[in-house]
Design an enzyme around this catalytic site. Structure first.
Site, mmCIF file in Angstrom:
data_model
loop_
_atom_site.group_PDB
_atom_site.id
_atom_site.type_symbol
_atom_site.label_atom_id
_atom_site.label_comp_id
_atom_site.label_asym_id
_atom_site.label_seq_id
_atom_site.Cartn_x
_atom_site.Cartn_y
_atom_site.Cartn_z
ATOM 1 N N ASN A 177 -2.580 19.367 -0.055
ATOM 2 C CA ASN A 177 -3.591 18.528 0.228
ATOM 3 C C ASN A 177 -3.695 18.624 1.772
ATOM 4 O OD1 ASN A 177 -6.456 17.317 0.723
ATOM 5 N ND2 ASN A 177 -4.647 15.066 0.176
ATOM 6 N N THR A 213 -5.259 13.211 5.357
ATOM 7 C CA THR A 213 -4.352 13.452 5.682
ATOM 8 C C THR A 213 -4.134 14.704 6.938
ATOM 9 O OG1 THR A 213 -3.666 12.397 3.671
ATOM 10 C CG2 THR A 213 -2.204 13.143 5.318
ATOM 11 N N LYS A 223 0.605 -1.844 0.279
ATOM 12 C CA LYS A 223 0.312 -0.345 0.291
ATOM 13 C C LYS A 223 0.912 1.301 0.071
ATOM 14 C CE LYS A 223 -3.996 1.858 -0.047
ATOM 15 N NZ LYS A 223 -3.338 2.797 -1.064
ATOM 16 N N LYS A 246 6.049 2.501 -2.493
ATOM 17 C CA LYS A 246 5.346 3.188 -3.498
ATOM 18 C C LYS A 246 5.756 3.225 -5.102
ATOM 19 C CE LYS A 246 5.025 7.393 -1.588
ATOM 20 N NZ LYS A 246 4.629 7.582 -0.097
HETATM 21 N N1 GLU Z 1 1.113 9.057 -0.016
HETATM 22 C C1 GLU Z 1 0.433 8.994 1.541
HETATM 23 C C2 GLU Z 1 0.982 8.535 1.818
HETATM 24 O O1 GLU Z 1 2.221 9.343 2.157
HETATM 25 C C3 GLU Z 1 -0.915 7.634 1.221
HETATM 26 C C4 GLU Z 1 -0.739 6.597 0.770
HETATM 27 C C5 GLU Z 1 -2.134 6.111 1.397
HETATM 28 O O2 GLU Z 1 -3.053 6.140 0.865
HETATM 29 O O3 GLU Z 1 -1.999 4.841 0.458
HETATM 30 O O4 GLU Z 1 1.152 8.091 3.700
#
Ligand code: GLU
Length: 422
Positions: free
Chosen positions: A226, A195, A75, A111
């Site tokens: 965001n 977030t 994820k 990622k």
């Molecule tokens: N890019 C965001 C992070 O760094 C969200 C990752 C997600 O929702 O999977 O946490």
């Protein structure tokens, strides 16, 4: 201003490795498995050729790294930024492994990214880039394998194109292959703001613990995308005064408090804080000397260096960004009694609501925004309390405490699964 990632000696992956070295002594028998966390499970580098609007062909380099899958599917977001490289994506994937485990989500860490400046592409070029990149990484993603999401430089529309491209290739609609999608495509209410909301919830909780009143506290925010903008709005709603904001376009301040709704509007129109009327302009480096109680780095990695850590006036640092503090700077902050709420819990609100989105997609049954926010608050408060207790028990920083909790969960799973073939 320069929001670049710093030189090789403090590349993001090196920062992550230093963090893992700090937690190893606390892991007793599980430290036998620590090397699992020091190397990513799988790294895919892809060439992404696209036809530009002028008919020429351009090649971009893209990545998807699955750092660890011991606790569930990968994820983590997809970043579009001109400085993206393998070192950075590896670190970001590892921080996702830790983050998912701190909140106890049933995910591993992954990622992805493409080295590109998305502001230089037309909408059609961005769509072609996204679709070709998705096709290139599609062998390793999927709702049970690895689930991308937005990150710096990507958004809901891009997730919609990813979902559509993946679905077209398998021949049916697979909403759960990405999260952070538009609501009509199986997205979750509350995801966009999650977030920033998490930064506020965890930050307020730790501020209470250290007797720092939010009402009247001055706040500086780096990054007004965001994450930073939503966190700023929530702190202002709670009576804090947001006085300094810095982003890629410049640094502004107003000691009486910036008018945030107006600033949000300005940034939407001008793509940055530069030129905002009701504020003064400062040199970028002066941002780190701001007289504030709360500092929120919510942009990119490696921003809090030793020198900046020595100058910070804040009593608490809330890491909205991933990896904003260098390990040596962490030590300075400890010495100076400045509390850091680490990224792996502070910005975990996004992936937590991504988890809710994925669960809703699996069930094809959707919750209200109130339900989402209630569940988000509950999970984050539970996690931050666990981190606080672990820090008290081990007499360590909140970062090391979070890593202890996470690494124990990941390495227990690793141990129980065993090494294949035995
Ligand atoms: N890019 C965001 C992070 O760094 C969200 C990752 C997600 O929702 O999977 O946490």
């Amino acid at each position: 201003m320069d929001l670049s990632y710093g030189n090789d000696s403090h590349g993001a992956w090196q920062t992550y490795l230093a963090q893992i070295d700090r937690v190893a002594p606390y892991l007793t028998h599980l430290s036998d498995y620590i090397n699992t966390l020091k190397r990513p499970k799988r790294c895919l580098i892809v060439d992404v050729p696209i036809v530009m609007d002028d008919g020429t062909i351009q090649h971009f380099e893209g990545y998807r790294v699955q750092h660890n899958l011991s606790r569930g599917p990968g994820k983590g977001g997809i970043r579009y930024h001109p400085d993206v490289d393998l070192n950075e994506v590896m670190a970001l994937s590892a921080w996702m492994t830790i983050k998912s485990a701190v909140v106890n989500l049933p995910f591993g860490g992954a990622k992805g990214g493409v080295r590109v400046d998305p502001s230089k592409l037309s909408k059609r070029e961005l769509e072609r880039l996204t679709r070709r990149f998705t096709a290139e990484i599609s062998p390793i993603i999927g709702p049970q394998k690895d689930i991308p999401a937005p990150d710096v430089g990507t958004n809901g529309s891009i997730m919609g194109w990813m979902m559509d491209t993946y679905s077209s290739s398998v021949g049916y609609t697979v909403t759960g292959v990405v999260t952070g999608k538009p609501i009509h495509l199986g997205g979750s209410l509350g995801r966009v703001k999650a977030t920033g909301r998490g930064v506020f919830i965890t930050g307020r909780h730790i501020a209470n613990r250290i007797n720092l009143p939010i009402h009247g506290a001055k706040v500086a925010v780096q990054g007004f995308g965001n994450v930073g903008s939503e966190a700023a709005l929530l702190f202002a709603d709670a009576g804090a005064i947001v006085t300094w904001v810095q982003d890629h376009s410049g640094t502004i301040y107003n000691e009486n408090g910036l008018d945030l709704p107006k600033l949000v509007q300005h940034v939407a129109e001008h793509r940055g804080v530069k030129g905002f009327a009701d504020a003064q302009v400062a040199d970028d480096e002066d941002f780190w000397d701001a007289s504030v109680e709360i500092m929120i780095p919510a942009a990119l990695e490696s921003q809090i260096t030793v020198d900046r850590a020595q100058r910070l006036k804040a009593k608490i640092v809330l890491e909205g960004a991933n990896g904003p503090t260098l390990p040596a700077a962490d030590d300075v902050l400890v010495e100076r009694n400045i509390v850091v709420v680490p990224d792996v819990i502070c910005n975990a609100g996004g992936v937590t609501v991504s988890y809710f989105e994925w669960v809703q997609d699996m069930a094809s049954y959707f919750w209200t925004e109130e339900e989402i926010n209630e569940r988000l608050d509950k999970l984050l408060i539970q996690a931050i309390n666990d981190v606080w207790s672990s820090a008290e028990e081990h007499q360590c920083t909140l970062r090391t405490a979070a890593y202890i909790l996470a690494c124990e969960r990941i390495l227990e799973a690793r141990q129980e699964r065993g090494i294949y073939p035995g």
